[in-house]
Design a protein around this motif. Structure first.
Motif, mmCIF file in Angstrom:
data_model
loop_
_atom_site.group_PDB
_atom_site.id
_atom_site.type_symbol
_atom_site.label_atom_id
_atom_site.label_comp_id
_atom_site.label_asym_id
_atom_site.label_seq_id
_atom_site.Cartn_x
_atom_site.Cartn_y
_atom_site.Cartn_z
ATOM 1 N N ASN A 106 44.743 28.105 6.910
ATOM 2 C CA ASN A 106 45.453 28.169 8.192
ATOM 3 C C ASN A 106 46.703 27.296 8.188
ATOM 4 O OD1 ASN A 106 43.578 29.939 9.254
ATOM 5 N ND2 ASN A 106 42.329 28.320 10.185
ATOM 6 N N THR A 119 45.749 35.407 10.410
ATOM 7 C CA THR A 119 44.449 35.052 10.957
ATOM 8 C C THR A 119 43.347 35.327 9.931
ATOM 9 O OG1 THR A 119 45.163 35.591 13.195
ATOM 10 C CG2 THR A 119 42.787 35.490 12.806
ATOM 11 N N PRO A 143 50.189 29.902 8.736
ATOM 12 C CA PRO A 143 49.990 29.877 10.196
ATOM 13 C C PRO A 143 50.147 31.244 10.863
ATOM 14 C CG PRO A 143 52.108 28.915 9.595
ATOM 15 C CD PRO A 143 51.358 29.105 8.332
#
Length: 432
Positions: A63, A70, A67
């Motif tokens: 993550n 998902t 960013p």
């Protein structure tokens, strides 16, 4: 000596692929791969306990590095991956693959490669500079006909005995010293039974029993003889295998049949608790995370050493991830493969899971983040003879390992005494 795993790995994969027949749908390279989206579906069997904690640590790094993507956790629990593998085979055959899935590096992937389910990710090894980061021994073991089809996140050792000092104290046995061989280990178990330890050794379901058996084969055949089982130089009908199976039968007599349907953590709970009711468990080195979670300290609350007779041998397996043909989000998959192979990803994941990094280029500062046990395992991996695991996909195909597990389950459920039938069935399973 470390070249042995590469030699036998290549031989095992070649034999497995030949058995699958010619492959008219050879996996395509990743150059020009398309597919996008803002999520990546990842299938693992890391759904609980220390394994889930390791996955969570890895996802955190993913993550941070990605960013805009998902992570979708599509973990399938149960059976050390057996349930996940069954569902995967259905989805792959239906041309409905996940974006990426966990597999054991080595011969386990041979049928998927032969079926054309996997893309060649060799180009990513160049793009991510993994050829410089991974040991040549590992690269050779991953290579099939000049191509690589998965990226490893870690290295595990399967031939480790986890020891409860409280149990051994009852028989006056030093928990820090491994017996010289299987016979000496059995003699210690006899002492433990005489001292009131009803079940000196604990095992769980069929895959944990196969893991125990492979270590006994290593002890009684030696590394070369064990490797010979994989390339045909050692016969499954040989006297050495008979000796090993008789040893396995005796070892199973020290176990609790009530645990034969349990997964690995419930089966070794007594060792983790150091309650004195069980002395030994043979398990891979994903176990330290479970000890850590229980607040136990290596060298104090529990000890470990190679299975007696396995000294100087590292029984290898590795978790790895793939790029399936037809994956909906290939760019997301590549991002995941980059994270799991990065120094940051491998440090975050392996420090929690208990395994060691596949990378051999970590800095002293990064290495210092690992436990004393893990640093000791890194040293062993760099020095010992490396052999591939039967139970964990490095040595044989899924079909062969499943057949071996069925043979062992039949053997143990009927009293673990019919060695002749087990030997015959294991030989037939190996031909898969």
């Amino acid at each position: 000596m470390r070249r042995l795993v590469a030699m036998v790995g290549a031989a095992a994969l070649a034999l497995s692929l030949a058995a699958c027949g010619s492959n008219s749908g050879t996996a395509k390279g990743t150059e020009g791969a398309t597919g996008g989206g803002n999520s990546v579906g990842v299938v693992t069997w890391w759904s609980a306990g220390s394994e889930k904690q390791g996955l969570d640590a890895l996802v955190k790094v993913f993550n941070e590095q990605n960013p805009n993507i998902t992570f979708e956790n599509q973990a399938v629990s149960g059976g050390s991956g057996s349930n996940a593998k069954q569902k995967l085979q259905t989805d792959l055959a239906a041309k409905n693959p996940p974006d990426t899935y966990q597999a054991h590096a080595g011969a386990e992937l041979s049928s998927d490669i032969a079926a054309g389910y996997l893309e060649d990710v060799s180009g990513l090894y160049d793009e991510f500079k993994l050829r410089e980061a991974f040991p040549k021994t590992l690269l050779d073991a991953l290579t099939v006909d000049g191509k690589i089809y998965s990226v490893p996140s870690n290295i595990h050792r399967g031939n480790v005995v986890w020891v409860s000092p409280k149990a051994l104290e009852k028989a006056g046995i030093d928990p820090t010293k491994a017996p010289a061989d299987i016979d000496a280990w059995i003699a210690d178990m006899d002492k433990l039974k005489a001292a009131g330890v009803a079940h000196p050794l604990t095992v769980g379901s069929d895959w944990t029993q196969l893991e125990l058996l492979e270590t006994v084969l290593i002890s009684d055949l030696g590394a070369d003889g064990y490797l010979g089982l994989l390339d045909g130089k050692t016969s499954w009908e040989s006297e050495g295998v008979t000796k090993a199976l008789n040893h396995f039968s005796k070892l199973m007599s020290f176990t609790d049949p009530g645990l034969y349907q349990e997964d690995w953590e419930p089966a070794m709970k007594s060792i983790i608790n150091n309650d004195g009711n069980v002395a030994y468990n043979v398990m891979g080195d994903w176990a330290p995370a479970a000890f850590d979670g229980a607040g136990k300290k290596w060298g104090q609350d529990y000890y470990s050493w190679p299975v007696p007779g396995n000294q100087g041998v590292f029984d290898f397996l590795a978790d790895s991830f793939t790029l399936p043909v037809g994956a909906k989000n290939t760019e997301g998959t590549k991002a995941w493969l980059k994270t799991i192979s990065s120094p940051e990803g491998q440090v975050a994941f392996n420090t929690v899971k208990g395994s060691i990094p596949a990378r051999s280029d970590l800095t002293p500062e990064q290495i210092a983040k690992f436990s004393d046990y893990q640093q000791d395992a890194m040293k062993s991996f760099s020095e010992d003879t490396i052999v591939p695991s039967l139970a964990h996909g490095a040595a044989v195909s899924i079909k062969a390992s499943e057949a071996m597990k069925q043979a062992i389950s039949k053997f143990t459920s009927s009293g673990a005494t019919d060695v002749a039938s087990l030997q015959k069935e294991l030989g037939a399973a190996a031909k898969n």
